[in-house]
Write a protein that holds these residues in place. Sequence first.
Motif, PDB file in Angstrom:
ATOM      1  N   PHE A 104      32.162  40.723  31.636  1.00 36.97           N
ATOM      2  CA  PHE A 104      31.014  40.128  32.304  1.00 36.97           C
ATOM      3  C   PHE A 104      30.673  40.885  33.585  1.00 36.97           C
ATOM      4  O   PHE A 104      31.511  41.611  34.146  1.00 36.97           O
ATOM      5  N   PHE A 105      29.434  40.663  34.044  1.00 36.49           N
ATOM      6  CA  PHE A 105      28.954  41.423  35.193  1.00 36.49           C
ATOM      7  C   PHE A 105      29.727  41.092  36.460  1.00 36.49           C
ATOM      8  O   PHE A 105      29.817  41.922  37.365  1.00 36.49           O
ATOM      9  N   GLY A 106      30.283  39.895  36.539  1.00 34.39           N
ATOM     10  CA  GLY A 106      31.110  39.564  37.697  1.00 34.39           C
ATOM     11  C   GLY A 106      32.293  40.504  37.832  1.00 34.39           C
ATOM     12  O   GLY A 106      32.687  40.871  38.949  1.00 34.39           O
ATOM     13  N   PHE A 107      32.869  40.907  36.710  1.00 33.47           N
ATOM     14  CA  PHE A 107      33.975  41.872  36.739  1.00 33.47           C
ATOM     15  C   PHE A 107      33.487  43.234  37.223  1.00 33.47           C
ATOM     16  O   PHE A 107      34.157  43.906  38.028  1.00 33.47           O
ATOM     17  N   VAL A 108      32.331  43.655  36.750  1.00 31.23           N
ATOM     18  CA  VAL A 108      31.779  44.949  37.179  1.00 31.23           C
ATOM     19  C   VAL A 108      31.552  44.947  38.692  1.00 31.23           C
ATOM     20  O   VAL A 108      31.889  45.916  39.385  1.00 31.23           O
ATOM     21  N   ALA A 109      30.996  43.863  39.218  1.00 33.81           N
ATOM     22  CA  ALA A 109      30.752  43.782  40.655  1.00 33.81           C
ATOM     23  C   ALA A 109      32.056  43.755  41.440  1.00 33.81           C
ATOM     24  O   ALA A 109      32.187  44.405  42.490  1.00 33.81           O
ATOM     25  N   LYS A 110      33.058  42.999  40.956  1.00 35.63           N
ATOM     26  CA  LYS A 110      34.344  42.919  41.669  1.00 35.63           C
ATOM     27  C   LYS A 110      35.063  44.266  41.649  1.00 35.63           C
ATOM     28  O   LYS A 110      35.713  44.648  42.636  1.00 35.63           O
ATOM     29  N   GLU A 111      34.964  45.005  40.556  1.00 34.08           N
ATOM     30  CA  GLU A 111      35.529  46.356  40.504  1.00 34.08           C
ATOM     31  C   GLU A 111      34.884  47.244  41.570  1.00 34.08           C
ATOM     32  O   GLU A 111      35.566  48.030  42.240  1.00 34.08           O
ATOM     33  N   ALA A 112      33.569  47.113  41.713  1.00 35.71           N
ATOM     34  CA  ALA A 112      32.867  47.889  42.737  1.00 35.71           C
ATOM     35  C   ALA A 112      33.354  47.501  44.130  1.00 35.71           C
ATOM     36  O   ALA A 112      33.504  48.363  45.015  1.00 35.71           O
ATOM     37  N   VAL A 113      33.622  46.218  44.351  1.00 43.76           N
ATOM     38  CA  VAL A 113      34.121  45.764  45.657  1.00 43.76           C
ATOM     39  C   VAL A 113      35.449  46.429  45.974  1.00 43.76           C
ATOM     40  O   VAL A 113      35.654  47.002  47.055  1.00 43.76           O
ATOM     41  N   PHE A 114      36.392  46.369  45.044  1.00 44.09           N
ATOM     42  CA  PHE A 114      37.723  46.933  45.299  1.00 44.09           C
ATOM     43  C   PHE A 114      37.662  48.449  45.466  1.00 44.09           C
ATOM     44  O   PHE A 114      38.300  49.012  46.364  1.00 44.09           O
ATOM     45  N   GLU A 115      36.893  49.116  44.625  1.00 45.17           N
ATOM     46  CA  GLU A 115      36.821  50.574  44.696  1.00 45.17           C
ATOM     47  C   GLU A 115      36.218  51.035  46.022  1.00 45.17           C
ATOM     48  O   GLU A 115      36.733  51.951  46.677  1.00 45.17           O
ATOM     49  N   THR A 116      35.112  50.420  46.429  1.00 46.25           N
ATOM     50  CA  THR A 116      34.454  50.849  47.658  1.00 46.25           C
ATOM     51  C   THR A 116      35.264  50.468  48.899  1.00 46.25           C
ATOM     52  O   THR A 116      35.283  51.205  49.885  1.00 46.25           O
ATOM     53  N   MET A 117      35.946  49.323  48.854  1.00 46.57           N
ATOM     54  CA  MET A 117      36.780  48.932  49.990  1.00 46.57           C
ATOM     55  C   MET A 117      37.963  49.884  50.167  1.00 46.57           C
ATOM     56  O   MET A 117      38.382  50.175  51.298  1.00 46.57           O
ATOM     57  N   TRP A 162      43.301  45.271  56.184  1.00 52.86           N
ATOM     58  CA  TRP A 162      43.382  43.828  56.383  1.00 52.86           C
ATOM     59  C   TRP A 162      42.195  43.121  55.737  1.00 52.86           C
ATOM     60  O   TRP A 162      42.349  42.037  55.156  1.00 52.86           O
ATOM     61  N   VAL A 163      41.038  43.732  55.853  1.00 55.25           N
ATOM     62  CA  VAL A 163      39.866  43.152  55.200  1.00 55.25           C
ATOM     63  C   VAL A 163      40.045  43.148  53.687  1.00 55.25           C
ATOM     64  O   VAL A 163      39.739  42.152  53.007  1.00 55.25           O
ATOM     65  N   LEU A 164      40.572  44.257  53.153  1.00 54.40           N
ATOM     66  CA  LEU A 164      40.822  44.323  51.709  1.00 54.40           C
ATOM     67  C   LEU A 164      41.812  43.251  51.282  1.00 54.40           C
ATOM     68  O   LEU A 164      41.620  42.591  50.243  1.00 54.40           O
ATOM     69  N   ALA A 165      42.850  43.034  52.073  1.00 55.04           N
ATOM     70  CA  ALA A 165      43.826  41.992  51.738  1.00 55.04           C
ATOM     71  C   ALA A 165      43.167  40.621  51.727  1.00 55.04           C
ATOM     72  O   ALA A 165      43.444  39.778  50.859  1.00 55.04           O
ATOM     73  N   GLY A 166      42.258  40.378  52.684  1.00 58.04           N
ATOM     74  CA  GLY A 166      41.543  39.113  52.699  1.00 58.04           C
ATOM     75  C   GLY A 166      40.660  38.952  51.482  1.00 58.04           C
ATOM     76  O   GLY A 166      40.572  37.856  50.905  1.00 58.04           O
ATOM     77  N   LEU A 167      40.009  40.037  51.052  1.00 55.58           N
ATOM     78  CA  LEU A 167      39.167  39.968  49.867  1.00 55.58           C
ATOM     79  C   LEU A 167      39.992  39.693  48.619  1.00 55.58           C
ATOM     80  O   LEU A 167      39.563  38.944  47.726  1.00 55.58           O
ATOM     81  N   VAL A 168      41.163  40.281  48.537  1.00 57.90           N
ATOM     82  CA  VAL A 168      42.030  40.040  47.383  1.00 57.90           C
ATOM     83  C   VAL A 168      42.472  38.579  47.348  1.00 57.90           C
ATOM     84  O   VAL A 168      42.434  37.922  46.297  1.00 57.90           O
ATOM     85  N   LEU A 169      42.892  38.047  48.500  1.00 58.37           N
ATOM     86  CA  LEU A 169      43.318  36.649  48.555  1.00 58.37           C
ATOM     87  C   LEU A 169      42.149  35.713  48.219  1.00 58.37           C
ATOM     88  O   LEU A 169      42.314  34.738  47.470  1.00 58.37           O
ATOM     89  N   GLY A 170      40.983  36.014  48.750  1.00 57.71           N
ATOM     90  CA  GLY A 170      39.806  35.202  48.419  1.00 57.71           C
ATOM     91  C   GLY A 170      39.481  35.270  46.937  1.00 57.71           C
ATOM     92  O   GLY A 170      39.063  34.268  46.339  1.00 57.71           O
ATOM     93  N   SER A 171      39.665  36.428  46.317  1.00 57.28           N
ATOM     94  CA  SER A 171      39.414  36.562  44.886  1.00 57.28           C
ATOM     95  C   SER A 171      40.417  35.763  44.069  1.00 57.28           C
ATOM     96  O   SER A 171      40.094  35.254  42.988  1.00 57.28           O
ATOM     97  N   VAL A 172      41.658  35.663  44.566  1.00 57.78           N
ATOM     98  CA  VAL A 172      42.648  34.806  43.895  1.00 57.78           C
ATOM     99  C   VAL A 172      42.170  33.361  43.895  1.00 57.78           C
ATOM    100  O   VAL A 172      42.254  32.652  42.880  1.00 57.78           O
ATOM    101  N   PHE A 173      41.665  32.896  45.051  1.00 57.51           N
ATOM    102  CA  PHE A 173      41.097  31.552  45.110  1.00 57.51           C
ATOM    103  C   PHE A 173      39.965  31.393  44.089  1.00 57.51           C
ATOM    104  O   PHE A 173      39.828  30.348  43.444  1.00 57.51           O
TER     105      PHE A 173
END
Length: 967
Positions: free
Chosen positions: A383-396, A408-419
């Motif tokens: 799904f497109f949500g996965f494509v967008a999240k991949e872009a988030v991790f790659e660019t971060m 630290w921002v990347l760690a926060g994004l990962v934790l938020g994605s777990v939620f």
Amino acid sequence: MLAILIAHAIATALAPLLVYRWDRKAFYPLALVPLGSLVWVALNWPRDGHVPTTDIEWVPELAMDVNLRFDSLAAVMSVLVLAIGALVLFYCGDYFHHHDGRREKRLPSFAAELVAFSGAMFGLVVSDNMLVLYVFWEITTVLSFLLVGHYAERATSRRAATQALLVTTFGGLAMLAGIVVLGNLAGTYLLSELIAAPPTGVAATVAVVLVLVGALSKSAIVPLHFWLPGAMAAPSPVSAYLHAAAMVKAGVYLVARMTPGFADFSVWRPMAIVLGLATLLLAGWRAIREYDLKLILAFGTVSQLGLITVLVSAGSGDLMLAGLAMLVAHAMFKAALFMVVGIIDHTTGTRDIRRLAWLGNRNKPLLVIAVAAAASMGAIPPFFGFVAKEAVFETMLHSEQLGPSGPWVLAGLVLGSVFTTIYSLRFVVGAFGRKGLPGPSRRVEEQHRTPVTFLLAPGVLAAAALVFGVWPSPVDAALHSYAETVPNGVLLGHYQLALWHGFGPPLLLSAVVIGLGVTVYFLREVLRRRARLPMEVLGNADIVYDKVMRGLDLLAVRTTAITQRGSIPATQSVILSVLVLVPVVVLAVGARDRPGFELWDTPLHTVVAAAALAAAAGTTVMRNRLAAALLVGVTGYSCGAIFAFHGAPDLALTQFLVETVTLVIFVLVLRSLPPETDQAQISRFRWPRAVLALSVGFSLTTLAVFALAARDGMAVAALLPDAAYHLGHGANTVNVILVDIRAWDTMGEIMVLVVAATGVASMVFRHRRFGSPPRVSDAGQPDIGRIAQFVDISPAVGDITWLRGSEFRDPQHRSLVLEVATRIIFPLMMVLSAYFFFAGHNSPGGGFAGGLTAGLAVVLRYIAGGRYELGETIPLDAGKVLGAGLTLAAGTAATSLLLGAPALSSALIELTLPVLGQVTFMTTLFFDLGVYLIVVGLVLDVLRSLGARLDVELAGPAPARAVAKPR
């Protein structure tokens, strides 16, 4: 672009009529408006650097020209606004179908508001002028308030609507201040020019903070995030559109729009990224603790908005691409999920996951749609949500803009994605799972059938999430053109949105997020028992809001108790004391020129001044109220004489007329008061009052003298006659100023007159504000007031009826001389009124003077013939006369806009008519007619309330009705 706005405006006006005719089925044709607008968007998509623009001159003096710009970001946002708007309108057709056969009470207004919101949101994203953008911004705020409060009979809806209005309006006002500062510093209010050359300095930094406050409050970013979950009291279509795809995206849209120019400001990244990251984590934590499906999605929306804010504010082209991809993905899956919740609530009657079991087995099509949308939300391939999240991790992982804080921002994004993964599972399982029960819950067992058309809108969005996940290149092309405008450029060699980028850190992070989220979800009970974390681990902002509002209410009560003591003299004393002290102190300590003036020009001035002073002094010692009112009138007539001696006949005429009407009102009011004032009241505080009165007169005179001495250029009065003649085509400068040069001021003043008339009448009537004055045919009716009908008229009156209303007055209050004089003078006064109106553009007069003259003619009829004569003179509702005048005056402003000219523009019209020959007039004549009607309506309203109504109150119980005697 203008055609789209006009189409939405027309559809808004027609929506109530269509709903009255077709009920809920009217939503289907209304959905064609945003759907048809998508055709224009597709045909005019910005390509090869070509950006369609529309520029309409509106109020250039205020920089309020309508400048519309359709670049790539506006195009992407327009697709979301219009496409999801069309689907939501289509969805409403089934949502408002009630199985018990009842009709939605406020459906006509709801339809109009939803269509209007679509148009306002489109106007917001295409506005290049920041002031026009703010207008659309506040329109969406007001419409959100109305839509959230759709179920106004519910206290929760009223509270949620008020909360959303207060929070977003507060942010909007802060943003307006920032916009004004930035526009003044940059010399332009165009966003495109401002971003290309942003101003610098402390003032610019403060302005940027204010704009961010407005943007972040609109997108429910901490600490102003709490209004969005509360807004879930709105119907599900509102949540799917405003709170998932449109209004809450306005804030992140503005941040994304301004990032290319302001990302390097010292406050930009710390403020946006820190608050966005806090929002992501706090709202994600709240989402995994909720039981209401709507609240799960609401806190999830807040969390995702925090994530998008972090990405689009970082100032990197790659992160901008990822942020916009998340924005598009979120609009699709969250709007679909809110619609799914609406279907569940509509068919089962509940949104509580504790009352739902086996729904997936009983409604498999809805399960498929919900799983697809939730999978996109949880970033599950393909799904497109996965494509967008991949872009988030790659660019971060490769971002340089965040510096040392990047990990630290990347760690926060990962934790938020777990939620996000956890509450995605919580949504699907909670709504559709079996929950270990042997059979369906009662709510699911008794659910209503779901029509196929009801599933169509969320199904289209869920399918779009799958299609663009497998084939993301169209979205990638649309987003890249804007991401490349960020000055830092694209760092990863034009990163492309794709479903598969091979094995690498982004895929590993996605696997960790999904795996950890699934694990935590299934071990939630064990973790809850061991961790024992309170739900409000970081506090409840909603409780803080309630405490702040209670504190403001208490402060307002205490402040009012101190400043509003109920004593009119005390209040006036405070106001006048400030008027004396503040200007005089400023004048004393500041620089000033030496004044030079003459006390009088001719000896005649001293005679008039002496009369005014004698009348003023006599007023202060006069106990008789009527005599005091007459002496006050002498001071007003003296001012009119001074105007006439100084060559201002127009001002003198207006002063005389106003003073006469004021005296009439005084007399009407004084009838209900004792004839004389209490001597003790006169003696009380006599000297302090005298000192204050003399101080006011002295200070105002002194300020006027020094103001004249401070002038170092040509007075504007010297330029006005030529401007009035050549621009306004009138020789009467005063009238041309009122109806043309400064017509906006006059518009505000006549609105004040309407409000004043309405206020006076409302206080007197209390329960029945509107209605026509009583006529002869109404005599004796209970709502008019009882009256003895004197048919045995005094012989002195004779058999001739000079005024019909006078037949119903007590003979001792009648005057034959006055009745005869009125019968003769009234037509002459009305002719004089018409003369003043038509001649006012070139001679003394105008709509105001003509209206006052007509009002005095009506006053004469009332005095001579009584309250029934008032109805015989003008048998119209004063409110309708006032409304007609205001509509006519405002209509001239709207007409000039429709003709492509600025509001309240004037034009010279020349006609050749039979008999009359060549006729020349200005279109300001229609505006002046509106002023004329408002003045007449004001006098009629005052006479009806302070005159006819008080006549009934003062008459007391009616004597026995006389029996008619044959003549």
